[in-house]
Design an enzyme around this catalytic site. Structure first.
Site, PDB file in Angstrom:
ATOM      1  N   ASP A  13       9.310  -9.377  -4.115  1.00 59.43           N
ATOM      2  CA  ASP A  13       8.378 -10.409  -5.300  1.00 59.43           C
ATOM      3  C   ASP A  13       8.313 -10.488  -6.590  1.00 59.43           C
ATOM      4  O   ASP A  13       8.622 -10.039  -7.422  1.00 59.43           O
ATOM      5  CB  ASP A  13       6.825  -9.696  -5.213  1.00 59.43           C
ATOM      6  CG  ASP A  13       6.113  -9.602  -3.742  1.00 59.43           C
ATOM      7  OD1 ASP A  13       6.804 -10.912  -2.631  1.00 59.43           O
ATOM      8  OD2 ASP A  13       5.722  -9.214  -3.253  1.00 59.43           O
TER       9      ASP A  13
HETATM   10  N1  URA Z   1       6.522  -4.622  -0.831  1.00 59.20           N
HETATM   11  C1  URA Z   1       5.976  -5.831  -1.970  1.00 59.20           C
HETATM   12  O1  URA Z   1       4.573  -5.496  -1.460  1.00 59.20           O
HETATM   13  N2  URA Z   1       6.231  -6.132  -2.045  1.00 59.20           N
HETATM   14  C2  URA Z   1       7.711  -6.208  -3.424  1.00 59.20           C
HETATM   15  O2  URA Z   1       8.105  -7.159  -4.040  1.00 59.20           O
HETATM   16  C3  URA Z   1       8.649  -5.124  -2.717  1.00 59.20           C
HETATM   17  C4  URA Z   1       7.538  -3.886  -1.578  1.00 59.20           C
END
Ligand code: URA
Length: 233
Positions: free
Chosen positions: A106
């Site tokens: 993310d």
């Molecule tokens: N889980 C999440 O919520 N975000 C990420 O970037 C990776 C795993």
């Protein structure tokens, strides 16, 4: 991203517009080389990294690339984006535009991001059947307790995808910090799993993917090529 495997005679015919019958003749005459060796077998299967020459002319000469990036917060895991800097913008690798991302992070997640042009390799790392562990350090807004451990191990039902998450390992480091190991990578998976406890994730960092561990001296934004050992592990 799928790898591109093809029969040698078909590959040459498509690439050169020479009809298949004539390609077979060229093969029989020993005018085709694959990876530096004369190739006569029309049934030979080649992939996107086979070096193919016809009468000395290079038809294909791609080399596989594998990159580790320390993704900073605020950079998007995409190859193009209108608003944000992308992980590709951060790379110095000369063929960076041929690479794809192996398991996105993310925008506000930092840590290990792998990139490659080898579709078979990335599929193996990311498909849940291969059970490659992705390890994250998670910082939470509210205190944790031991009940989280069983809930993560049991799996959680996600109605939107109609799936139950695979058993995940949660280790409590301190009141607000945990290590979480996942064998899969569902959309916002870690945030959604802690969401079940109404405990917002305030910091998320990927430490490793399988045996590939983010270098401690790679500062956010820096990258390096993987070693042959890391690739084969
Ligand atoms: N889980 C999440 O919520 N975000 C990420 O970037 C990776 C795993």
């Amino acid at each position: 991203m799928e790898s591109k495997r093809a029969r040698l005679d078909r590959f040459i015919s498509v690439k050169t517009s020479i009809n298949r019958k004539h390609v077979r003749l060229l093969l029989a005459k020993g005018l085709v080389e694959v990876d530096g060796k004369v190739a006569r077998d029309i049934d030979q299967i080649i992939d996107e990294f086979s070096h193919v020459c016809l009468e000395g002319e290079i038809l294909q000469a791609n080399t596989p690339s594998y990159v580790m990036l320390h993704k900073p917060i605020g950079v998007v895991s995409a190859t193009v984006d209108d608003k944000h800097k992308t992980v590709i913008d951060l790379l110095t690798h000369k063929d960076k535009h041929s690479l794809h991302i192996v398991g996105r992070l993310d925008l506000n997640t930092s840590g290990l991001l792998l990139l490659t042009n080898d579709g078979r390799w990335s599929k193996r790392l990311m498909s849940p059947e291969h059970k490659v562990a992705k390890l994250y350090r998670v910082t939470l807004k509210n205190p944790l307790d031991v009940s989280y451990i069983n809930a993560f191990a049991a799996g959680m039902y996600f109605e939107f995808e109609d799936i139950t998450t695979l058993p995940a390992k949660l280790e409590i480091i301190d009141e607000y910090t945990a290590l979480v190991s996942l064998m899969e990578g569902r959309y916002h998976q870690i945030k959604r799993m802690f969401g079940r406890f109404r405990n917002p994730v305030v910091g998320l960092h990927r430490i490793s993917v399988g045996n590939i561990v983010l270098d401690s001296d790679l500062v956010p934004g820096q990258s390096r090529l993987l070693t042959a050992g890391e690739v084969s592990e």
